[in-house]
Scaffold this motif. Structure first.
Motif, PDB file in Angstrom:
ATOM      1  N   CYS A  59      55.186   7.510  18.405  1.00 54.37           N
ATOM      2  CA  CYS A  59      54.036   8.355  18.066  1.00 54.37           C
ATOM      3  C   CYS A  59      53.778   8.414  16.568  1.00 54.37           C
ATOM      4  O   CYS A  59      52.753   8.934  16.131  1.00 54.37           O
ATOM      5  N   ASP A  61      55.402  10.164  14.410  1.00 58.77           N
ATOM      6  CA  ASP A  61      55.759  11.466  13.843  1.00 58.77           C
ATOM      7  C   ASP A  61      57.154  11.829  14.343  1.00 58.77           C
ATOM      8  O   ASP A  61      57.327  12.191  15.506  1.00 58.77           O
ATOM      9  N   ALA A  64      57.580  15.419  15.802  1.00 56.37           N
ATOM     10  CA  ALA A  64      57.016  15.575  17.140  1.00 56.37           C
ATOM     11  C   ALA A  64      57.916  14.916  18.180  1.00 56.37           C
ATOM     12  O   ALA A  64      58.196  15.496  19.232  1.00 56.37           O
ATOM     13  N   ARG A  65      58.371  13.695  17.880  1.00 58.17           N
ATOM     14  CA  ARG A  65      59.230  12.993  18.840  1.00 58.17           C
ATOM     15  C   ARG A  65      60.509  13.786  19.106  1.00 58.17           C
ATOM     16  O   ARG A  65      60.992  13.847  20.238  1.00 58.17           O
ATOM     17  N   PHE A  68      59.736  16.336  21.646  1.00 61.17           N
ATOM     18  CA  PHE A  68      59.556  15.711  22.959  1.00 61.17           C
ATOM     19  C   PHE A  68      60.908  15.386  23.595  1.00 61.17           C
ATOM     20  O   PHE A  68      61.109  15.604  24.796  1.00 61.17           O
ATOM     21  N   GLN A  90      54.503  11.121  23.627  1.00 63.27           N
ATOM     22  CA  GLN A  90      54.217  10.499  22.333  1.00 63.27           C
ATOM     23  C   GLN A  90      52.963   9.619  22.390  1.00 63.27           C
ATOM     24  O   GLN A  90      52.324   9.381  21.364  1.00 63.27           O
ATOM     25  N   TRP A  93      50.150  12.040  21.682  1.00 59.30           N
ATOM     26  CA  TRP A  93      50.187  12.615  20.340  1.00 59.30           C
ATOM     27  C   TRP A  93      49.116  12.076  19.389  1.00 59.30           C
ATOM     28  O   TRP A  93      48.481  12.871  18.675  1.00 59.30           O
ATOM     29  N   GLN A  97      47.475  15.267  18.314  1.00 58.30           N
ATOM     30  CA  GLN A  97      48.038  15.665  17.021  1.00 58.30           C
ATOM     31  C   GLN A  97      48.607  17.085  17.057  1.00 58.30           C
ATOM     32  O   GLN A  97      48.586  17.811  16.059  1.00 58.30           O
ATOM     33  N   ASP A  98      49.077  17.477  18.219  1.00 61.33           N
ATOM     34  CA  ASP A  98      49.636  18.812  18.397  1.00 61.33           C
ATOM     35  C   ASP A  98      50.336  18.829  19.753  1.00 61.33           C
ATOM     36  O   ASP A  98      50.217  17.883  20.534  1.00 61.33           O
ATOM     37  N   TYR A  99      51.048  19.928  20.025  1.00 63.66           N
ATOM     38  CA  TYR A  99      51.801  19.968  21.280  1.00 63.66           C
ATOM     39  C   TYR A  99      52.061  21.404  21.697  1.00 63.66           C
ATOM     40  O   TYR A  99      52.405  22.250  20.875  1.00 63.66           O
TER      41      TYR A  99
END
Length: 315
Positions: A59, A61, A64-65, A68, A90, A93, A97-99
């Protein structure tokens, strides 16, 4: 996943299956997978935009990963299943661009039945056309709709609405229904009914569902003044509503949950103007934000800090 013999050896007691109630099994896995494939057809026909998406190996980032991976580790035991969940998240993402953890719940549930690319297709279709903005960590669109739901409660169930409002705000419990799509809330049988109806009827069905749920737990809500108990009721906590709970007048185990979805399908919103209510909610939020910034300015605080609305907890 469920079509694999290995799945039932490694994931049979995974928390994700707590609401299965023997609805899905090794014996009927092929039938359930075929039924779930219709969800992809529904999202393709129901979305007003293209729902194609490619799976990506990274992804881009690392932060972020890492999130996840942690969510996947909490969900599945088998590393292969964890990696499938990470792969979908990912791949979403770059566009989101957010989660929000609720998206992780939904992705995990869908992966039980569908290959990663189809799961990504359903998720991106929801983001692009059904519930845009819901899957952010601080989702203003969700907060808006939670407030719309509150207004609808006052219209259809004024007494219960006042009782709940005295104890908590809708943002504290509605995310389980609206963002997490009722994973960990409904039994698997009711979940499939819910997703099928939602993908056919689109976002207004979420309000119908919330009101139908309220209708079915109304006696429990008016019987308590405890905040924790109220939240547990609204989230259909398994300690209060076991998988075998029967609907009133039914001797079928689990009928309580399917009754809620059936009531939602038939719930008539009447003359409720959802878009007008959304405009009212957005204006309320705008005024509240202005007041917040003014207070922070007076206190010399950084007004760029965001307020994060979340009731998420580890399942």
């Amino acid at each position: 996943m469920i079509g694999s013999e290995e799945f039932w050896k490694t994931e049979a007691d995974a928390p994700l299956l707590n609401r299965n109630a023997d609805f899905v099994s090794k014996e009927n896995a092929a039938e359930m997978i075929e039924r779930a494939r219709k969800l992809v057809d529904l999202i393709e026909s129901g979305a007003g935009t293209d729902v194609s998406i490619e799976l990506v190996p990274d992804c881009g980032d690392e932060g972020a990963r890492r999130i996840f991976v942690l969510d996947a580790e909490r969900t599945f035991k088998d590393p292969k299943h964890r990696e499938q969940m990470v792969s979908v998240l990912q791949s979403l993402w770059p566009e989101l661009q957010d989660y929000h953890q609720g998206l992780g719940f939904l992705v995990a549930f869908l992966l039980l039945y569908l290959p990663p690319k189809d799961v990504a297709k359903v998720a991106i279709g929801l983001h692009r056309d059904y519930v845009p903005g819901y899957f952010k960590s601080a989702p203003a669109a969700y907060v808006r709709d939670a407030r719309v739901y509150q207004k609808l409660m006052h219209k259809f169930f004024p007494e219960v609405a006042t009782t709940i409002e005295d104890l908590t705000c809708p943002e504290a419990y509605v995310s389980k229904w609206f963002i997490g799509m009722n994973v960990h809330v409904l039994t698997f049988e009711a979940m499939m009914l819910f997703l099928e109806a939602f993908l056919e009827k689109k976002d207004t069905f979420l309000f119908q569902f919330g009101l139908a749920l309220l209708k079915n737990v109304q006696p429990d809500l008016v019987a308590t003044k405890d905040v924790s108990k109220t939240l547990a009721i609204l989230r259909l906590d398994q300690s209060l509503y076991p998988n075998t709970k029967q609907a009133e007048g039914s001797d079928q185990p689990g009928s309580f949950f399917t009754r809620i979805v059936e009531d939602a399908i038939n719930f008539d919103l009447g003359d409720a103007d959802i878009e007008k209510l959304r405009e009212e909610a957005m204006e309320e939020m705008r005024l509240e934000e202005e007041k917040r910034k003014e207070r922070e300015k007076q206190l010399g605080l950084d007004s760029d800090d965001e307020i994060v609305f979340s009731d998420e907890e580890d399942e």
